[in-house]
Scaffold this motif. Structure first.
Motif, PDB file in Angstrom:
ATOM      1  N   TYR A   1       0.852  -1.180   0.000  1.00  0.00           N
ATOM      2  CA  TYR A   1       0.000   0.000   0.000  1.00  0.00           C
ATOM      3  C   TYR A   1       0.891   1.235   0.000  1.00  0.00           C
ATOM      4  O   TYR A   1       2.005   1.216   0.532  1.00  0.00           O
ATOM      5  CB  TYR A   1      -0.907   0.036   1.231  1.00  0.00           C
ATOM      6  CG  TYR A   1      -2.129  -0.844   1.138  1.00  0.00           C
ATOM      7  CD1 TYR A   1      -2.057  -2.203   1.432  1.00  0.00           C
ATOM      8  CD2 TYR A   1      -3.361  -0.328   0.751  1.00  0.00           C
ATOM      9  CE1 TYR A   1      -3.177  -3.015   1.348  1.00  0.00           C
ATOM     10  CE2 TYR A   1      -4.487  -1.129   0.664  1.00  0.00           C
ATOM     11  CZ  TYR A   1      -4.395  -2.466   0.964  1.00  0.00           C
ATOM     12  OH  TYR A   1      -5.521  -3.262   0.878  1.00  0.00           O
TER      13      TYR A   1
ATOM     14  N   GLN B   1       0.936   5.508   0.859  1.00  0.00           N
ATOM     15  CA  GLN B   1       0.250   6.589   1.571  1.00  0.00           C
ATOM     16  C   GLN B   1       0.926   7.910   1.236  1.00  0.00           C
ATOM     17  O   GLN B   1       2.086   8.130   1.596  1.00  0.00           O
ATOM     18  CB  GLN B   1       0.270   6.330   3.072  1.00  0.00           C
ATOM     19  CG  GLN B   1      -0.559   7.320   3.883  1.00  0.00           C
ATOM     20  CD  GLN B   1      -0.652   6.926   5.347  1.00  0.00           C
ATOM     21  OE1 GLN B   1       0.316   6.468   5.938  1.00  0.00           O
ATOM     22  NE2 GLN B   1      -1.821   7.093   5.948  1.00  0.00           N
TER      23      GLN B   1
ATOM     24  N   GLU C   1      -3.074  11.620   3.457  1.00  0.00           N
ATOM     25  CA  GLU C   1      -4.104  10.773   2.846  1.00  0.00           C
ATOM     26  C   GLU C   1      -4.149   9.388   3.490  1.00  0.00           C
ATOM     27  O   GLU C   1      -3.308   9.030   4.314  1.00  0.00           O
ATOM     28  CB  GLU C   1      -3.851  10.645   1.351  1.00  0.00           C
ATOM     29  CG  GLU C   1      -3.929  11.978   0.610  1.00  0.00           C
ATOM     30  CD  GLU C   1      -3.805  11.804  -0.894  1.00  0.00           C
ATOM     31  OE1 GLU C   1      -3.637  12.821  -1.580  1.00  0.00           O
ATOM     32  OE2 GLU C   1      -3.877  10.653  -1.374  1.00  0.00           O
ATOM     33  N   GLY C   2      -5.159   8.611   3.091  1.00  0.00           N
ATOM     34  CA  GLY C   2      -5.256   7.230   3.545  1.00  0.00           C
ATOM     35  C   GLY C   2      -4.373   6.325   2.717  1.00  0.00           C
ATOM     36  O   GLY C   2      -3.490   6.782   1.988  1.00  0.00           O
ATOM     37  N   LEU C   3      -4.609   5.031   2.819  1.00  0.00           N
ATOM     38  CA  LEU C   3      -3.803   4.043   2.122  1.00  0.00           C
ATOM     39  C   LEU C   3      -4.420   3.684   0.774  1.00  0.00           C
ATOM     40  O   LEU C   3      -5.621   3.456   0.682  1.00  0.00           O
ATOM     41  CB  LEU C   3      -3.691   2.775   2.964  1.00  0.00           C
ATOM     42  CG  LEU C   3      -3.046   2.916   4.333  1.00  0.00           C
ATOM     43  CD1 LEU C   3      -3.130   1.612   5.088  1.00  0.00           C
ATOM     44  CD2 LEU C   3      -1.603   3.337   4.195  1.00  0.00           C
TER      45      LEU C   3
ATOM     46  N   LEU D   1      -4.130   0.875  -2.351  1.00  0.00           N
ATOM     47  CA  LEU D   1      -3.548  -0.390  -2.765  1.00  0.00           C
ATOM     48  C   LEU D   1      -2.652  -0.165  -3.976  1.00  0.00           C
ATOM     49  O   LEU D   1      -3.070   0.407  -4.984  1.00  0.00           O
ATOM     50  CB  LEU D   1      -4.644  -1.394  -3.114  1.00  0.00           C
ATOM     51  CG  LEU D   1      -4.164  -2.739  -3.646  1.00  0.00           C
ATOM     52  CD1 LEU D   1      -3.421  -3.514  -2.571  1.00  0.00           C
ATOM     53  CD2 LEU D   1      -5.335  -3.552  -4.198  1.00  0.00           C
TER      54      LEU D   1
ATOM     55  N   PHE E   1       3.826   0.786   2.534  1.00  0.00           N
ATOM     56  CA  PHE E   1       3.571  -0.202   3.574  1.00  0.00           C
ATOM     57  C   PHE E   1       3.414  -1.575   2.952  1.00  0.00           C
ATOM     58  O   PHE E   1       2.630  -1.765   2.018  1.00  0.00           O
ATOM     59  CB  PHE E   1       2.288   0.123   4.345  1.00  0.00           C
ATOM     60  CG  PHE E   1       2.377   1.340   5.202  1.00  0.00           C
ATOM     61  CD1 PHE E   1       1.979   2.576   4.722  1.00  0.00           C
ATOM     62  CD2 PHE E   1       2.854   1.244   6.500  1.00  0.00           C
ATOM     63  CE1 PHE E   1       2.056   3.715   5.527  1.00  0.00           C
ATOM     64  CE2 PHE E   1       2.935   2.364   7.317  1.00  0.00           C
ATOM     65  CZ  PHE E   1       2.540   3.595   6.817  1.00  0.00           C
TER      66      PHE E   1
ATOM     67  N   PHE F   1       0.483  -4.930   9.167  1.00  0.00           N
ATOM     68  CA  PHE F   1       1.306  -4.007   8.392  1.00  0.00           C
ATOM     69  C   PHE F   1       2.723  -3.924   8.950  1.00  0.00           C
ATOM     70  O   PHE F   1       2.949  -4.079  10.153  1.00  0.00           O
ATOM     71  CB  PHE F   1       0.717  -2.594   8.438  1.00  0.00           C
ATOM     72  CG  PHE F   1      -0.506  -2.408   7.593  1.00  0.00           C
ATOM     73  CD1 PHE F   1      -1.763  -2.690   8.098  1.00  0.00           C
ATOM     74  CD2 PHE F   1      -0.399  -1.944   6.291  1.00  0.00           C
ATOM     75  CE1 PHE F   1      -2.896  -2.512   7.323  1.00  0.00           C
ATOM     76  CE2 PHE F   1      -1.523  -1.763   5.506  1.00  0.00           C
ATOM     77  CZ  PHE F   1      -2.775  -2.052   6.021  1.00  0.00           C
TER      78      PHE F   1
ATOM     79  N   THR G   1       6.023  -1.237   9.393  1.00  0.00           N
ATOM     80  CA  THR G   1       6.061   0.123   9.944  1.00  0.00           C
ATOM     81  C   THR G   1       6.145   1.197   8.869  1.00  0.00           C
ATOM     82  O   THR G   1       6.054   2.381   9.173  1.00  0.00           O
ATOM     83  CB  THR G   1       7.252   0.290  10.892  1.00  0.00           C
ATOM     84  OG1 THR G   1       8.441  -0.085  10.204  1.00  0.00           O
ATOM     85  CG2 THR G   1       7.080  -0.576  12.135  1.00  0.00           C
TER      86      THR G   1
END
Lengths: 114, 113
Positions: free
Chosen positions: B36, B38, B42-44, B46, B89, B103, B105
């Motif tokens: 993923y 980021q 923002e969010g994650l 894919l 990630f 996940f 780090t």
């Protein structure tokens, strides 16, 4: 654009208060998962709901609770807020109960606890 | 328990350089593996995934191969752009019937023009 929305985008609360975060999943996605992402860390699994029932839980205390509704929306509730609850809260939706299904994440709600 | 280990960042590269971000995992069973991305604030999103050994996931010039023998899923891109600057990630899911994502780090990538 994942089709997953979250509200509010930012929130400031004080220690001891309660907060409700909301998520709207993609249509047809009957599984929702919530994650907590502390600053500089990877997301940590809080819990998952499938068809309105809790389907599993991570290492979070009972003051973290959730609800899932038939219209593909869901809530994360946190009681008795602590300073360490400050984080980005992410919801993710997926189709079905399959453990290998791709999860689609929303933009997150950033919570600051003072 | 299951875990994901990523190389520590930040990784700083010049534009058009080759990128590798290492990811190894520990899991019982046969997990699916994901990358993923980021972007700031923002969010994650894919980036790519692989669901079984020897599968190669690819997207937007990024690729990663599921290596069961080395329990690895390294992310590579032949020529990075400034717009690739983000946090990446690595994650696993589905090991031993579990449904949650685990996940790493995260690895911050900075690409300089």
């Amino acid at each position: 654009e994942t089709g997953v929305t979250q509200s509010p985008t930012h929130l400031i609360k004080t220690r001891g208060q309660q907060v409700t975060l909301r998520c709207s999943s993609q249509s047809g996605h009957n599984t929702v998962s919530w994650y907590q992402q502390a600053l500089g860390q990877g997301p940590q699994f809080i819990f998952q709901y499938y068809r309105e029932e809790e389907n599993g839980r991570g290492n979070f205390p009972p003051r973290f609770s959730g609800l899932q509704f038939p219209n593909y929306s869901s809530e994360l509730n946190v009681n008795a807020l602590e300073l360490d609850d400050s984080a980005l809260y992410l919801c993710a939706s997926s189709v079905g109960e399959g453990s290998k299904e791709t999860q689609y994440f929303g933009p997150g709600t950033r919570l600051l606890v003072l | 328990g299951d875990s994901v280990t990523q190389m520590e960042g930040p990784v700083t590269l010049s534009e058009e350089a080759f990128l590798t971000i290492n990811c190894t995992y520990t899991a019982t069973g046969y997990p699916s593996l994901f990358w993923y991305v980021q972007y700031p604030g923002e969010g994650l999103q894919l980036l790519l995934k692989a669901t079984k050994a020897d599968d190669k996931g690819s997207n937007k010039g990024f690729e990663a191969t599921y290596r069961k023998e080395t329990t690895s899923f390294h992310l590579e891109k032949g020529s990075v752009q400034v717009s690739d600057s983000a946090v990446y990630f690595c994650a696993l899911s589905g090991s031993s019937g579990t449904y949650k994502y685990i996940f790493g780090t995260g690895t911050r990538l900075k690409v300089l023009a």
